[in-house]
Design a protein around this motif. Structure first.
Motif, PDB file in Angstrom:
ATOM      1  N   LEU A 174      44.872  35.422  42.382  1.00 13.27           N
ATOM      2  CA  LEU A 174      43.996  36.216  43.248  1.00 13.27           C
ATOM      3  C   LEU A 174      43.246  37.260  42.431  1.00 13.27           C
ATOM      4  O   LEU A 174      42.027  37.434  42.584  1.00 13.27           O
ATOM      5  N   VAL A 175      43.955  37.946  41.543  1.00  7.99           N
ATOM      6  CA  VAL A 175      43.337  38.969  40.704  1.00  7.99           C
ATOM      7  C   VAL A 175      42.252  38.350  39.830  1.00  7.99           C
ATOM      8  O   VAL A 175      41.160  38.911  39.686  1.00  7.99           O
ATOM      9  N   ALA A 176      42.536  37.174  39.268  1.00 13.84           N
ATOM     10  CA  ALA A 176      41.563  36.501  38.410  1.00 13.84           C
ATOM     11  C   ALA A 176      40.282  36.156  39.165  1.00 13.84           C
ATOM     12  O   ALA A 176      39.196  36.132  38.584  1.00 13.84           O
ATOM     13  N   ARG A 177      40.398  35.917  40.466  1.00 10.53           N
ATOM     14  CA  ARG A 177      39.226  35.588  41.288  1.00 10.53           C
ATOM     15  C   ARG A 177      38.588  36.821  41.931  1.00 10.53           C
ATOM     16  O   ARG A 177      37.593  36.715  42.634  1.00 10.53           O
ATOM     17  N   GLY A 178      39.243  37.970  41.751  1.00 12.60           N
ATOM     18  CA  GLY A 178      38.710  39.203  42.310  1.00 12.60           C
ATOM     19  C   GLY A 178      38.891  39.329  43.812  1.00 12.60           C
ATOM     20  O   GLY A 178      38.118  40.005  44.481  1.00 12.60           O
ATOM     21  N   VAL A 179      39.940  38.670  44.334  1.00 14.40           N
ATOM     22  CA  VAL A 179      40.212  38.735  45.769  1.00 14.40           C
ATOM     23  C   VAL A 179      41.676  39.090  45.991  1.00 14.40           C
ATOM     24  O   VAL A 179      42.497  39.009  45.087  1.00 14.40           O
ATOM     25  N   GLY A 180      41.978  39.455  47.215  1.00 10.12           N
ATOM     26  CA  GLY A 180      43.360  39.734  47.569  1.00 10.12           C
ATOM     27  C   GLY A 180      43.476  39.983  49.054  1.00 10.12           C
ATOM     28  O   GLY A 180      42.489  40.330  49.713  1.00 10.12           O
ATOM     29  N   PRO A 181      44.668  39.817  49.602  1.00 11.01           N
ATOM     30  CA  PRO A 181      44.867  40.056  51.027  1.00 11.01           C
ATOM     31  C   PRO A 181      44.780  41.555  51.323  1.00 11.01           C
ATOM     32  O   PRO A 181      45.180  42.380  50.504  1.00 11.01           O
TER      33      PRO A 181
END
Length: 86
Positions: A49-56
């Motif tokens: 998620l961090v690598a894609r720049g997203v998170g819940p």
């Protein structure tokens, strides 16, 4: 997902207050543990998620106190995602 995800947690002594009850702030830690356990069970790693720049993002948290929890107690913590249009 039709049923909430659940994870067992055992209350540790250092999480309790001077009266021996689970400290109120720890309930939120248990909720976060359930949330990340759900993602892990779904095969979603935090690093990905961090690598894609997203998170819940938690927009709302509801805690329902049903009984006091003491050190050594085992509790089941549930978590469910609700998907919106925004």
């Amino acid at each position: 997902m039709s049923e909430p995800f659940s994870v067992p947690v055992t209350v540790r002594g250092y999480e309790t207050d001077t009266q021996g009850h689970l400290n109120q702030s720890v309930y939120l830690n248990y909720a976060e543990h359930a949330r990340w356990s759900l993602l892990q069970a779904a095969g979603i790693r935090q690093a990905d998620l961090v690598a894609r720049g997203v998170g819940p993002v938690a927009l709302e948290t509801t805690i329902r106190f049903q009984r006091e929890l003491l050190a050594g107690d085992e509790v089941t913590v549930t978590c469910a995602f609700e998907w919106g249009t925004g």
